[in-house]
Design an enzyme around this catalytic site. Structure first.
Site, PDB file in Angstrom:
ATOM      1  N   SER A  26       2.423  -0.220   3.821  1.00 18.00           N
ATOM      2  CA  SER A  26       2.801   0.786   3.185  1.00 18.00           C
ATOM      3  C   SER A  26       2.510   2.116   3.923  1.00 18.00           C
ATOM      4  O   SER A  26       3.259   2.305   4.974  1.00 18.00           O
ATOM      5  CB  SER A  26       2.084   0.822   1.895  1.00 18.00           C
ATOM      6  OG  SER A  26       2.465   1.687   1.107  1.00 18.00           O
TER       7      SER A  26
ATOM      8  N   HIS B 113       6.046  -4.075  -4.096  1.00 14.16           N
ATOM      9  CA  HIS B 113       5.353  -3.309  -3.337  1.00 14.16           C
ATOM     10  C   HIS B 113       3.573  -3.554  -3.370  1.00 14.16           C
ATOM     11  O   HIS B 113       3.309  -3.769  -4.736  1.00 14.16           O
ATOM     12  CB  HIS B 113       5.569  -1.749  -3.694  1.00 14.16           C
ATOM     13  CG  HIS B 113       4.849  -0.760  -2.389  1.00 14.16           C
ATOM     14  ND1 HIS B 113       5.442  -0.617  -1.221  1.00 14.16           N
ATOM     15  CD2 HIS B 113       3.522   0.103  -2.608  1.00 14.16           C
ATOM     16  CE1 HIS B 113       4.538   0.248  -0.618  1.00 14.16           C
ATOM     17  NE2 HIS B 113       3.527   0.491  -1.325  1.00 14.16           N
TER      18      HIS B 113
ATOM     19  N   ASP C 266      10.852  -2.993  -4.335  1.00 15.26           N
ATOM     20  CA  ASP C 266       9.985  -2.004  -3.735  1.00 15.26           C
ATOM     21  C   ASP C 266      10.949  -0.798  -3.429  1.00 15.26           C
ATOM     22  O   ASP C 266      11.967  -0.715  -2.770  1.00 15.26           O
ATOM     23  CB  ASP C 266       9.528  -2.881  -2.564  1.00 15.26           C
ATOM     24  CG  ASP C 266       8.541  -1.745  -1.785  1.00 15.26           C
ATOM     25  OD1 ASP C 266       8.044  -0.850  -2.142  1.00 15.26           O
ATOM     26  OD2 ASP C 266       8.285  -1.980  -0.580  1.00 15.26           O
TER      27      ASP C 266
END
EC number: 3.1.1.-
Length: 401
Positions: free
Chosen positions: A189, A371, A341
């Protein structure tokens, strides 16, 4: 009694209608993910309410929740775990105990958390890094860079780069018994963003003697130049990470000024002189056709902000803005993207850009992925998806590092 039951029923209906997100058909453990998503959205809603009531800021409330999940540096029979510093940057260090006839591999890991939250001390990241060190018999470093909004860009990048440069010093590699030809930088991320930016910097800096063998980017966020990609539209109210939350966090990375998220939501935040950067994030060219679908590409609108933030045009903050010459020196790259995501298209576009300049890229796409899956590997928030991604990541490292 009847009135209480009616009120409770109405509250339940209100909760479900506000926080319920339909699950895609191919999602594994959909009921569990639905519950996790509802918890995440409830926390976000509560944080926003507290901020609006001036009780505490949004990020203070969420940070408080994250800190509940921090762990102590507990060693075991296989790994010595210590919290230390690399040039004043806090790191959690994992050193295998078993003897080795040769120097070991090493992984430097940047945790996710939207630049505002999280730590290598979090239960999930401690578990991941401990697992990596034990499985690979490798030295692992979890970097605790400074967080926004107390520290805006470029503090996070500078911390990451400083920690990596320190680790790459000959005396430090010797101290920890690390093979300088077998070092990986990884992150998920926002940590994937930092891993990308730091790797770009290290590989293009002639003064850094030892280079990185490979980088691993797990559902990375690499740009906000265009805040209306196909994955943003498909996952506007997405699982765990919504468009509003992503914009809120990225805005705090740069500034506390509320004008920035307002402009980002309308895709009007880029400064007037930045049109030349759009080719680096033009999804109508860089995305595979199956992800473009029938969406129509329109350029972001320039000049929606009354001022210019230098970070919005800086590849150290948004690594997809790096030009081709900056990408050509990059090492073997593993990129993992998730279908469900918001950040999916960032990783997909980076795959295309790297391959276009001749960088060797291994890309794995998780059709049922969401995600932040790596945050859900430990009890009580255990997902088989998180463990699957962990195993894919560590297995690939074992074969290639």
């Amino acid at each position: 009694m009847g009135l209480k039951a009616l009120c409770l029923g109405l509250l339940c209906v209100l909760f479900v209608s506000h926080f319920y997100t339909p699950m895609p058909d191919n999602i594994e453990e959909s009921w569990k993910i639905m519950a996790l998503d509802a918890i995440a959205k409830t926390c976000t809603f509560t944080a926003m309410c507290f901020e609006n009531m001036r009780i505490m800021r949004y990020e203070e409330f969420i940070s408080m929740i994250f800190r509940l999940d921090y762990t102590q540096p507990l060693s075991d029979e296989y790994i010595t775990v210590t919290d230390t510093t690399f040039v004043d940057i806090p790191v959690r260090l994992y050193l295998p105990k078993r003897k080795s006839e040769t120097r070991r591999r090493a992984v430097i890991y940047f945790h996710g958390g939207g630049f505002c939250f999280g730590s290598s001390k979090q239960r999930a990241f401690d578990f991941l890094n401990r697992w990596t060190a034990n499985t690979l018999d490798a030295v692992v470093v979890g970097v605790d860079y400074r967080l926004a909004p107390q520290h805006h860009f470029p503090a996070q990048f500078e911390d990451g780069l400083a920690a990596v440069k320190f680790f790459l010093l000959e005396k430090i590699l010797t101290k920890y018994g690390v093979d300088p030809t077998r070092i990986c930088i990884a992150g998920d991320s926002s940590g994937g963003n930092l891993a990308t930016a730091v790797t770009q910097q290290v590989q293009n800096d002639a003064e850094i003697k030892h280079k990185i063998k490979m980088q691993v980017l797990l559902y990375p966020g690499l740009q906000i130049t265009d805040s209306y990609l196909p994955s943003h539209r498909e996952n506007e109210h997405g699982i765990v990470l919504t468009r509003d939350v992503a914009i809120k966090l990225v805005s705090l990375y740069f500034t506390k000024d509320e004008a920035l998220p307002w402009a980002m939501r309308r895709n009007q935040h880029m400064p007037l002189e930045s049109r030349h950067l759009f080719k680096f994030v033009n999804w109508s060219i860089l995305l595979p056709e199956k992800y473009r679908k029938d969406y129509v590409y329109t350029e972001p609108i320039l000049g929606g902000l009354s001022y210019s933030l230098p970070g919005l045009t800086d590849s150290r903050a948004l690594p997809l803005l790096a030009n081709d010459s900056q990408l050509q020196n990059l090492p073997l790259t593993y990129i993992l993207t998730c279908q469900h995501d918001l950040l999916r298209d960032d990783g997909l576009m980076y795959v295309t850009r790297l391959r276009n300049v001749g960088v060797q890229v291994v890309h794995e796409h998780i059709e049922d992925g969401i995600h932040g899956a790596l945050s859900f590997m430990t009890s009580p928030f255990y997902l088989r998806l998180g463990l699957r991604i962990r195993d894919m990541y560590v297995s690939w490292l074992d074969k290639n590092l």
